[in-house]
Design an enzyme around this catalytic site. Structure first.
Site, PDB file in Angstrom:
ATOM      1  N   SER A 197      45.437 -31.003 -20.859  1.00  0.00           N
ATOM      2  CA  SER A 197      44.941 -30.364 -19.642  1.00  0.00           C
ATOM      3  C   SER A 197      46.096 -30.203 -18.674  1.00  0.00           C
ATOM      4  O   SER A 197      47.062 -30.981 -18.706  1.00  0.00           O
ATOM      5  CB  SER A 197      43.855 -31.233 -18.994  1.00  0.00           C
ATOM      6  OG  SER A 197      43.520 -30.763 -17.698  1.00  0.00           O
ATOM      7  N   TYR A 246      41.187 -39.676 -16.241  1.00  0.00           N
ATOM      8  CA  TYR A 246      41.298 -38.385 -16.937  1.00  0.00           C
ATOM      9  C   TYR A 246      42.756 -37.966 -17.029  1.00  0.00           C
ATOM     10  O   TYR A 246      43.235 -37.564 -18.093  1.00  0.00           O
ATOM     11  CB  TYR A 246      40.482 -37.335 -16.184  1.00  0.00           C
ATOM     12  CG  TYR A 246      40.357 -36.007 -16.887  1.00  0.00           C
ATOM     13  CD1 TYR A 246      39.237 -35.708 -17.658  1.00  0.00           C
ATOM     14  CD2 TYR A 246      41.341 -35.030 -16.766  1.00  0.00           C
ATOM     15  CE1 TYR A 246      39.100 -34.482 -18.297  1.00  0.00           C
ATOM     16  CE2 TYR A 246      41.223 -33.804 -17.401  1.00  0.00           C
ATOM     17  CZ  TYR A 246      40.099 -33.541 -18.163  1.00  0.00           C
ATOM     18  OH  TYR A 246      39.983 -32.326 -18.795  1.00  0.00           O
TER      19      TYR A 246
END
Length: 232
Positions: free
Chosen positions: A120, A133
């Protein structure tokens, strides 16, 4: 998986979402697709899943590690429980390690095989309270270059770093939704739109064929990480 099946690939999908797997299986030719219910962050389940895969095929050309918890927000650091932290890490980073390890024999059975980790842009930049995350996705980027230099020249390993990708139409059951992006959402991207699932699928397909590319982090975000944004 549909993108790759349309290219003539035989495909395998592992997921915790039984409803989603059933919907996916119904859209794929039965002889060329295998779906397995599996928590890819759990070692025993991954081993059983790859035993099934090995009985179904004699090799893997491209392993795509795309598992993860979609919600990046975990709340304040002093309120983050270790068990919750571990859930984010296991869903992305541990899962990629386990699946890559179990797939090695099948990958080495193919010439030019590769692994693609889906990380990401949050591995490169953050919003507040997204510690777990960001750590999981950043770990995937580090795992990418470590695996590339360790597993080459037999195997190539790369990472794709998506930005804002609209996945609403691809959710299963009651979670499926139509895109609802504002003009501002689109305009803030230098390309003038939010990303689509096909943007990531096309990048992975390119990496599967890109024989001189390994250890790389390919950002697919419509230019957002190159745009300087200041409050007006």
């Amino acid at each position: 998986m549909l993108h790759f099946a349309a290219r003539g690939w035989r495909v395998v999908g592992l997921d915790l979402d039984g409803e989603g797997l059933a919907e996916l299986a119904a859209m794929l030719p039965r002889s060329d697709a295998l779906t397995v219910l599996c928590d890819v962050g759990r070692e025993s389940q991954v081993r059983r899943a790859f035993a099934r895969i090995a009985a179904w095929t004699d090799g893997i050309d491209c392993l795509v590690n795309n598992a993860g918890i979609a919600d990046p927000y975990c709340g304040p650091l002093d309120k983050l429980a270790l068990a919750d932290w571990q859930r984010w890490i296991d869903a992305s980073l541990t899962a990629a390690f386990l699946c890559s390890r179990e797939a090695l024999g099948l990958l080495r059975a193919r010439d030019g095989a590769s692994i693609v980790h889906v990380a990401s842009t949050r591995a490169l930049q953050s919003e507040p309270e997204s510690f777990a995350y960001a750590a999981a996705k950043g770990g995937l980027c580090s795992l990418t270059h470590a695996m590339a230099v360790s597993l080459g020249p037999e195997l190539r390993v790369n990472a794709v770093l998506p930005g804002w990708i609209e996945t609403g139409p691809w959710q299963s059951g009651d979670r499926r939704r139509e895109p609802a992006q504002s003009e501002q959402d689109k305009a803030q991207h230098p390309v003038g739109r939010v990303g689509e699932v096909r943007d990531i699928a096309e990048t992975i397909a390119w990496l599967a064929d890109a024989g001189f590319v390994t250890g790389q982090q390919i950002v697919v975000d419509g230019g957002m990480t190159r745009k300087m944004i200041y409050a007006q």
